[in-house]
Design a protein around this motif. Sequence first.
Motif, PDB file in Angstrom:
ATOM      1  N   ASN A  59      -1.702 -19.054   4.230  1.00  0.00           N
ATOM      2  CA  ASN A  59      -2.562 -18.145   5.233  1.00  0.00           C
ATOM      3  C   ASN A  59      -3.843 -17.868   4.229  1.00  0.00           C
ATOM      4  O   ASN A  59      -4.769 -17.835   4.058  1.00  0.00           O
ATOM      5  N   TYR A  77      -8.796   1.854  15.243  1.00  0.00           N
ATOM      6  CA  TYR A  77      -8.021   0.979  15.396  1.00  0.00           C
ATOM      7  C   TYR A  77      -6.820   0.932  14.570  1.00  0.00           C
ATOM      8  O   TYR A  77      -5.782   0.855  13.892  1.00  0.00           O
ATOM      9  N   ASN A 134      -6.517   2.250  12.120  1.00  0.00           N
ATOM     10  CA  ASN A 134      -5.676   4.301  11.121  1.00  0.00           C
ATOM     11  C   ASN A 134      -4.375   3.775  12.115  1.00  0.00           C
ATOM     12  O   ASN A 134      -3.770   3.990  12.221  1.00  0.00           O
ATOM     13  N   ARG A 135      -4.742   3.741  13.509  1.00  0.00           N
ATOM     14  CA  ARG A 135      -3.156   4.098  14.260  1.00  0.00           C
ATOM     15  C   ARG A 135      -2.808   2.463  13.860  1.00  0.00           C
ATOM     16  O   ARG A 135      -1.115   2.735  14.171  1.00  0.00           O
ATOM     17  N   LEU A 136      -2.983   1.653  13.857  1.00  0.00           N
ATOM     18  CA  LEU A 136      -1.798   0.337  12.890  1.00  0.00           C
ATOM     19  C   LEU A 136      -1.360   0.721  11.856  1.00  0.00           C
ATOM     20  O   LEU A 136       0.085   0.473  11.796  1.00  0.00           O
ATOM     21  N   LEU A 137      -1.712   1.159  10.963  1.00  0.00           N
ATOM     22  CA  LEU A 137      -1.218   1.500   9.829  1.00  0.00           C
ATOM     23  C   LEU A 137      -0.542   2.838   9.350  1.00  0.00           C
ATOM     24  O   LEU A 137       0.564   3.091   8.606  1.00  0.00           O
ATOM     25  N   ILE A 149      -8.919 -12.346  13.905  1.00  0.00           N
ATOM     26  CA  ILE A 149      -9.066 -11.112  14.980  1.00  0.00           C
ATOM     27  C   ILE A 149      -9.029 -10.174  13.921  1.00  0.00           C
ATOM     28  O   ILE A 149      -8.994  -9.975  12.852  1.00  0.00           O
ATOM     29  N   GLU A 197      -6.146  -7.649  13.625  1.00  0.00           N
ATOM     30  CA  GLU A 197      -5.467  -7.402  13.652  1.00  0.00           C
ATOM     31  C   GLU A 197      -5.774  -7.816  11.645  1.00  0.00           C
ATOM     32  O   GLU A 197      -5.421  -7.321  10.600  1.00  0.00           O
ATOM     33  N   ASP A 198      -6.218  -9.372  11.750  1.00  0.00           N
ATOM     34  CA  ASP A 198      -6.787  -9.644  10.825  1.00  0.00           C
ATOM     35  C   ASP A 198      -7.736  -8.754   9.735  1.00  0.00           C
ATOM     36  O   ASP A 198      -6.737  -8.402   8.568  1.00  0.00           O
ATOM     37  N   VAL A 253      -7.619  -5.212   9.882  1.00  0.00           N
ATOM     38  CA  VAL A 253      -6.563  -4.312   9.710  1.00  0.00           C
ATOM     39  C   VAL A 253      -5.601  -4.582   8.090  1.00  0.00           C
ATOM     40  O   VAL A 253      -5.903  -3.523   7.133  1.00  0.00           O
ATOM     41  N   GLU A 254      -5.381  -5.863   7.961  1.00  0.00           N
ATOM     42  CA  GLU A 254      -4.803  -5.870   6.926  1.00  0.00           C
ATOM     43  C   GLU A 254      -5.775  -6.404   5.517  1.00  0.00           C
ATOM     44  O   GLU A 254      -6.002  -5.571   4.581  1.00  0.00           O
ATOM     45  N   ILE A 287       3.271   3.461  17.530  1.00  0.00           N
ATOM     46  CA  ILE A 287       4.041   2.516  16.901  1.00  0.00           C
ATOM     47  C   ILE A 287       2.495   1.956  15.356  1.00  0.00           C
ATOM     48  O   ILE A 287       2.434   1.080  15.237  1.00  0.00           O
ATOM     49  N   THR A 288       3.708   2.399  14.137  1.00  0.00           N
ATOM     50  CA  THR A 288       2.802   1.847  13.272  1.00  0.00           C
ATOM     51  C   THR A 288       3.464   1.497  12.417  1.00  0.00           C
ATOM     52  O   THR A 288       4.305   1.602  11.776  1.00  0.00           O
ATOM     53  N   LEU A 289       2.389   1.178  10.706  1.00  0.00           N
ATOM     54  CA  LEU A 289       3.192   0.920   9.413  1.00  0.00           C
ATOM     55  C   LEU A 289       3.632   2.089   8.867  1.00  0.00           C
ATOM     56  O   LEU A 289       5.360   1.250   8.366  1.00  0.00           O
ATOM     57  N   PHE A 338       2.260 -12.232   3.705  1.00  0.00           N
ATOM     58  CA  PHE A 338       1.902 -13.443   4.995  1.00  0.00           C
ATOM     59  C   PHE A 338       3.075 -13.562   5.578  1.00  0.00           C
ATOM     60  O   PHE A 338       4.074 -14.578   5.218  1.00  0.00           O
ATOM     61  N   GLU A 355       0.686  -9.004  11.810  1.00  0.00           N
ATOM     62  CA  GLU A 355      -0.098  -8.581  10.690  1.00  0.00           C
ATOM     63  C   GLU A 355      -0.712  -7.628  11.339  1.00  0.00           C
ATOM     64  O   GLU A 355      -0.348  -7.246  12.236  1.00  0.00           O
ATOM     65  N   PRO A 356      -0.762  -6.542  10.229  1.00  0.00           N
ATOM     66  CA  PRO A 356      -0.694  -6.959   8.495  1.00  0.00           C
ATOM     67  C   PRO A 356       1.261  -7.534   8.511  1.00  0.00           C
ATOM     68  O   PRO A 356       1.814  -6.586   8.483  1.00  0.00           O
ATOM     69  N   MET A 388       3.246  -5.676  10.925  1.00  0.00           N
ATOM     70  CA  MET A 388       2.876  -5.171  12.676  1.00  0.00           C
ATOM     71  C   MET A 388       3.213  -6.389  13.084  1.00  0.00           C
ATOM     72  O   MET A 388       2.494  -7.594  13.267  1.00  0.00           O
TER      73      MET A 388
END
Lengths: 779, 338
Positions: free
Chosen positions: A163, A411, A413-416, A456, A458-459, A461-462, B213-215, B242, B247-248, B274
């Motif tokens: 990537n 978002y 923060n919600r994902l991480l 996107i 999420e990218d 967020v990473e 659900i989170t990292l 990757f 993602e991440p 995720m």
Amino acid sequence: MNVPYSWLREFLPKLPEPEAVREVLDSLGLAVEEVHHLPAPPAGVVFGRVLKAGEIPGTELKKLEVDVGREVVTLVSGAPNARAGIGLAVARPGVVLPDGTEVAAREIRGVTSEGMALSPAEMGVGEYAGGLLELPADGLEPGRELAEVWPAEVVFELELTPNRADAFSVLGVARDLAAKLELELVEPATEVEESPVSRFVTVEVADPEGCDRYLARYAGGLEIGPSPLEAQRKLLAAGLRPINNVVDATNYTMWELGGPLHAFDLEEVAGGIVVRRAKAGEKVITLDGEERQLTPEDLVIARKMGSGTEPVAIAGVMGAANSEVTEDTREVVLEAAHFDPVRVRLTARRLGLSTDSSYRFERGVDPNLPPRAAARFLHLLQRWSGCTVGDVVVDVGGDKPRREVPFRPSYANRLLGTDFSTESQLVALERLGCEVAGEGEPYAVRPPTWRVDLNIEEDLVEEVGRILGYEHVPTEPLALIPAPDNLNAEEPYRREEALRRAMRGLGGWEAINYTWQSPAYLSLTRAPEPRRFLKNPLDSSKNALRTALYPGLLENLATNREERHRFFFELGHVFLDVEETRLAAVLGGPLIEATWQAAYGEGYPAIKGLLEALAARAGARVEVRPEPHQPLHPGVSGTIFWNDEPRGFIGRLHPEVEEALELGPVYLFELVLPLPEAVREFRDLPKFPPARRDLAVVVPEDVPHIEIFDLIRQFGGPYLEAAELFDVYRDEPLPEGQKSLAYHLTFRHPERTLTDAEVDEEMGRIIAAVIEAGYKIRE
Amino acid sequence: MLEEALAEIRAAASLEALQEIKVRFLGKKGRLTQAFKAMKGLDSEERKARGQELNRIKQAIEKALEEREAEIRVAELAAKLEREREDVSLPGLALPPGGYHVSTQILDELVEIFRHMGYQAVTGPEVEDEFHNFDALNIPPHHPARDMWDTFWLEDGHLLRTHTSPMQVRYMEAHTPPFQIVVPGKVYRHEATDATHEAMFHQLEGLAVGEGITLAHLKGALLTMARALYGEKAKVRLQPSFFPFVEPGVEFLVWWTNPRTGEGSWLELGGAGMVHPAVFKAADDAREKAGLPRVYENVTGFAFGLGVERIAMLRYGIPDIRYFYSNRLAFLRQFPRP
């Protein structure tokens, strides 16, 4: 991707020491596979200028007169590029090379070589060993210690994920480091002195889908020769082979900025350039000397020749020999283009020709890089060789706009699972080159065109996670109540585990065998014909997916010939018309091996006992009915009924197979999973005494026990609690060919004691049925 | 008579001899009984004195008999025990000991760890279609990411799964969130075998899907696993990486102390991240096709995968992965586990 530390430092003057950089690279996801420490050239290696070069008759060797400062020395070299007018790295006698050799004066064909002219590999500064390190003749004053201008280098070998196309360049890596470490980034210089040109080429892009940008520029007044020492040092450290100033400048720019470039001899393409699909069967000889046959799926750069066109390069993959830059080239057309990644990949794969260029195009090159890459190339070449740079720019396609990706820091923060501030997140994205607009969520984030991987939310967020650091992600427990349809999802796996556990408990060794087998071996072991075959097996003979488990287990018996306890089992998949999970066991000797005690548990009863014990553990009823099975001895072969369903086979391996594999008698069974379960119901404990009777039936030898057993159960009445075979007798006074099967029968009534008369009545029915079936009762 | 009887009792060597003496003196026709009978003719004074004397003798004989009997019983028991002596150092019957393959042991251990966290273990097919192994996992055809998995293709267009990840989509096609699963199983890579590369090996895949659900939850699960495997000092580090279906995406490293050398180091144990929205979409699309409702639109989830053989190689110091499927007993029996 090899990234020399000194190259990075050109863009990041405040870059920390290499050890610290290594950790930061890892934390950015630019994994460091290895750190190479390249030494400076050995002490005593000096710059030398070749004054004269002559043949040594009868050899491929050359005699060189080399100015090494205070004196002129004679060197003998067999290198193809040894010639007058170039600069060399010279090791005089006494110098110790990195590989440990001490250079000495040697007499070769009557000529005394007073030292050695070195290749990059011999110097320890690069891998190239096919020719001498070739420097500009006036690059240094003769006799100068090379180590003074050629420092030791640290090279990071990065294992990049597909990537991160942008990181396939020194600048890309520098950008990430700058963002992470908040360092100032000094962009590579691109300024040139331009002059008008008298002629140039026209460019026509006939396949804009294959090539959405084609930019061409002009360099003239060229003198093809070696690149300056410092450029060569960096190329060698990066693992590239210096060739000449023009080719080196394209490679240097590609390594630095990530954009592949190609230089054509203007003389060869003066008629004009067309970017088009190749014609079916069209052929081209590429720079590596190979003739390549093309298809209309391939994209080529072609030159106009009269009324037609002819390929001068396979787009994004490799140039053709017919337009290559040679010693006589005076003017070049520089191509900086952007090709479709999928087309480049398909062509490179079909031709088996993966190049630094195709590798980058496949992964994604910044579509807006061409003007900048071309300018950098011209800047370098002008500095290195003093060439003229044309003021013409042909640019078909032009710049692409940035994408816009909506982004909500909440978002992220919600994902991480973090609590990064909005401010810190947006700044992190900006440091990576994103443009951020908007007053609140969602923010409009426009990633730079070189980050083809950011599409996107999420990218993004990473990216936030990468730059702010995953070490800030806390550790939290997760507890959830599964949705009802997930309940008992693992029941099948639990049953498999239970079978494995039972087999282990019975003393079996679990084997795990390869899924592939050779059709010949499957046939030899009388397994079903293979249905599914590998297209690309590692071992061409083992190209079939196994159709049974026991053939692999037989191999295990053979491999362990010298061992005791050759009792193996395997639970795995086999591939017939459908994929099945199976359990198989093989027994290659007695269950209890002979020691100072006698062996015990041999033959068919041993494997049958194992099967019965397995069934008992599973709470299942198991029966075997005689029936021939392909892998088995026709007289010792049966179908396994597990809770009344036919689920497999058991018996002795066919003697032909035993013989072919040089095995003694082998007993085995194989079951198809999942095995049917019986409904379990509690039966009250016996309260009243049982009535026991014995029954002996005389039958011909070929009548199996199960037939009599079936009669007993069928006619035994409701109070027959158990029937057990306790004797098989075959001698006097029975006639030849007859045997007696003797059973203990247990009758019991749940609520009272049975009378003798009642039991006699039940026995009478059984006996009548046996006689009806044509057998005799033995009194 | 008493002296005579006592001498005989002392000399008796067995219970039978003792019984014979008893009969001879005390039996119906025994000498003592005779002596009692002979008292009939005596007068009362004499009879009384004689009776007392004879009773004393009788008691003395009975006592002597009892004592001697006890002595003989002890001696006989000792003799019997001595006769029954066995050499307990002799080897026992050579029963088959049985044991799991070391890969199964590690898988079982991992499955057990995750069960404690509420995961269920499910399995899937080893022959996969391109859709589940690649496309549904956001690995489109002609994408360089496909180079990450060297693939065994079947002549019929199917393939041997290159990872356990296809089960992510297969499971979601048939189940609704929330849930937590692990997928143990065989996977295949088309690469030449050497000491550290096998074309067939085992993986454990994990997938947790639900709202919120989170990292951080992933990190919690991995830390729990790391501690269960490597003790309380184990640590977990996430590093960006990757994998197209997350993602991440991260790689997880575990701080491990080698029990043989006592040295600690970070091990790259596996990949995680995720769940990528494209994977949820692929699952929902497949559900919709099967007439099931879309249920993955408002959830998040994490996934992880790790290799099993590597854990075994590190734990036991196995230098070469090619030992694993040779199934030599000399190898298999080195890893007993109760």
